[in-house]
Design a protein around this motif. Sequence first.
Motif, mmCIF file in Angstrom:
data_model
loop_
_atom_site.group_PDB
_atom_site.id
_atom_site.type_symbol
_atom_site.label_atom_id
_atom_site.label_comp_id
_atom_site.label_asym_id
_atom_site.label_seq_id
_atom_site.Cartn_x
_atom_site.Cartn_y
_atom_site.Cartn_z
ATOM 1 N N ILE A 98 0.785 -1.145 0.034
ATOM 2 C CA ILE A 98 -0.116 -0.056 0.090
ATOM 3 C C ILE A 98 0.998 1.211 0.146
ATOM 4 N N ILE A 131 -2.603 0.605 -4.639
ATOM 5 C CA ILE A 131 -2.297 -0.486 -3.927
ATOM 6 C C ILE A 131 -1.739 -1.540 -5.104
ATOM 7 N N TYR A 152 -10.329 -3.359 -0.861
ATOM 8 C CA TYR A 152 -9.762 -2.154 0.093
ATOM 9 C C TYR A 152 -10.944 -1.879 0.994
ATOM 10 N N TYR A 173 -10.791 -2.730 -5.600
ATOM 11 C CA TYR A 173 -9.726 -1.779 -6.022
ATOM 12 C C TYR A 173 -9.638 -1.630 -7.607
ATOM 13 N N VAL A 189 -6.382 -4.165 3.220
ATOM 14 C CA VAL A 189 -6.551 -4.506 1.548
ATOM 15 C C VAL A 189 -6.617 -6.240 1.649
#
Length: 204
Positions: A98, A131, A152, A173, A189
């Motif tokens: 991340i 991400i 996420y 995401y 995540v």
Amino acid sequence: NMKLDRLNLPAVIFKYNEGADSVNKAEGSIEPIWKDTLGAAVTEEEISAVKPTRTNYEFMGWYDKADGGSKVNSIAELNDTVILYAAWREKVAPEGSISVVSKEEDRSIWKDVVNAITFGKIFAKEATVTIEAEDTGRNTGVINSGVDTISYYISDKALSSDEVNSISAWKLYSAPFTVSDPEKVVIYVKIIDKANNETYLSSD
């Protein structure tokens, strides 16, 4: 001579089907199944008795094509030689990271849970969250490796692993997004690969 006679008789030949994986080679006995008469049956017990093993992979059975096809449990009549290919399910979880970039300072703060790297928090009104995910497993024939989904969840507090596992409101995401008051939220995540292995990351 039985060996010469067998040249004219059908057999079931087993292939490890490892693709490009030269590291995690399969192991186990893989002798062909020979039949002494045309049209003989090959039973489920005979086929399922051939069980190769391979580090970081689960053996899923024998298939009629290297890249998929149909699972073969038994053969009613063996009139021609049949080649069967092992199917593997990768057991290695995907990796990811991340990145939280402050819009005021324009510098990256990387947090990679996999490598347990953490940096000091940044204090800004807005930050862009990116991400990244990858699955290092190679193509495994029937059940391919590779990242399937990245999701996420933005929390206003740190969560326990049980709380993270019970999150139902995951968002898919697809592109970097902006968060307000980044120092006041924790971003979780979930990365799932095509073999259903899961990895969880946290920005905290």
